[in-house]
Design an enzyme around this catalytic site. Structure first.
Site, PDB file in Angstrom:
ATOM      1  N   LYS A  42     -29.927 -68.146  11.346  1.00  0.00           N
ATOM      2  CA  LYS A  42     -30.007 -66.849  12.024  1.00  0.00           C
ATOM      3  C   LYS A  42     -31.371 -66.230  11.732  1.00  0.00           C
ATOM      4  CE  LYS A  42     -25.966 -64.048  12.874  1.00  0.00           C
ATOM      5  NZ  LYS A  42     -24.904 -63.222  12.272  1.00  0.00           N
TER       6      LYS A  42
HETATM    7  O1  G3P Z   1     -22.425 -61.000  12.371  1.00  0.00           O
HETATM    8  C1  G3P Z   1     -23.065 -60.036  13.117  1.00  0.00           C
HETATM    9  C2  G3P Z   1     -22.186 -58.952  13.713  1.00  0.00           C
HETATM   10  O2  G3P Z   1     -20.994 -59.481  14.146  1.00  0.00           O
HETATM   11  C3  G3P Z   1     -22.045 -57.709  12.860  1.00  0.00           C
HETATM   12  O3  G3P Z   1     -21.008 -56.863  13.263  1.00  0.00           O
HETATM   13  O4  G3P Z   1     -19.475 -54.969  12.870  1.00  0.00           O
HETATM   14  O5  G3P Z   1     -21.544 -55.213  11.446  1.00  0.00           O
HETATM   15  O6  G3P Z   1     -21.711 -54.534  13.825  1.00  0.00           O
HETATM   16  P1  G3P Z   1     -20.933 -55.312  12.829  1.00  0.00           P
END
Ligand code: G3P
Length: 215
Positions: free
Chosen positions: A83
């Protein structure tokens, strides 16, 4: 649509994997920090559990640093996807990593233009964060629909991972939009199972079965 689980929690990964619905795993520094364990150990265990793409994120923000981290992590398994943040240095790194057969997932994507640039650079995946867009009053899923259309129009091979999913409706919308992948937190996967009519129906079948003579 492939389903990835968005967590670094090994119990959650094991459980979801046993359900037979997991095609891959995505992590990020925040998810790893929650586990309070050695990063390499977590990733090694994920590799043992899941046979599919496993996204792990670099911390460097300069090309040399990103490449060094990416090459090292990609040696852990052929399933590792690195990533990389959506910054100009990140796209430079993608181009170089492609030459070394390292798969990449461009993270922190919030617009179609960012996705277009990442696809042009040759990213394996792009990760639009739809929940975080919804949080600031934008329609996160609309950028996914637009990305799907643009990628189809120009035959990009880059796959779209819908990330930052907060609830089951996000998953339905991602599937309807034609996204390649939805990466879903464990608690949302659990909610996807649930329907009151399933519970009522099962209870009735079991109680009716009790009335069948000589069973
Ligand atoms: O893994 C990246 C993403 O899914 C993060 O999600 O909930 O932290 O916005 P969030």
């Amino acid at each position: 649509m492939k389903i990835f689980i968005d967590t670094a929690n090994l119990d959650e990964i094991r459980k979801a994997n046993e359900w037979g619905i997991i095609d891959g795993v995505t992590t990020n520094p925040t998810l790893v920090a929650k586990e309070n364990k050695d990063f390499k150990e977590i990733v090694r265990e994920i590799i043992r559990i899941v046979d599919g793409p496993i996204s792990v994120e670099v911390i460097s923000t300069d090309v040399e640093g990103m490449i060094k981290e990416a090459v090292e992590m990609s040696e852990w398994s052929q399933n590792i996807v690195v990533k990389i943040p959506m910054i100009p240095e990140g796209l430079k790194a993608v181009k170089i990593l492609n030459g070394r057969n390292v798969k990449t997932n461009i993270t922190l994507i919030f617009s179609v233009n960012q996705a277009l640039l990442a696809a042009k650079a040759g990213a394996t995946y792009v990760s639009p964060f739809i929940g975080r867009l919804d949080d600031i009053g934008h329609d996160g899923m609309q950028i996914v629909r637009d990305m799907v259309n643009v990628f189809k129009l120009y035959n990009f091979k880059t796959e779209i991972i819908v990330a930052s999913i907060r609830h089951p409706l996000h998953v339905i919308e991602a599937a309807k939009a034609g996204a390649h992948v939805a990466t879903i937190p464990f608690n949302v996967i659990e909610k996807m199972f649930a329907h009151p009519l399933t519970d009522i129906g099962l209870e009735r079948f079991l109680s009716d079965w009790g009335k069948v003579p000589n069973r």
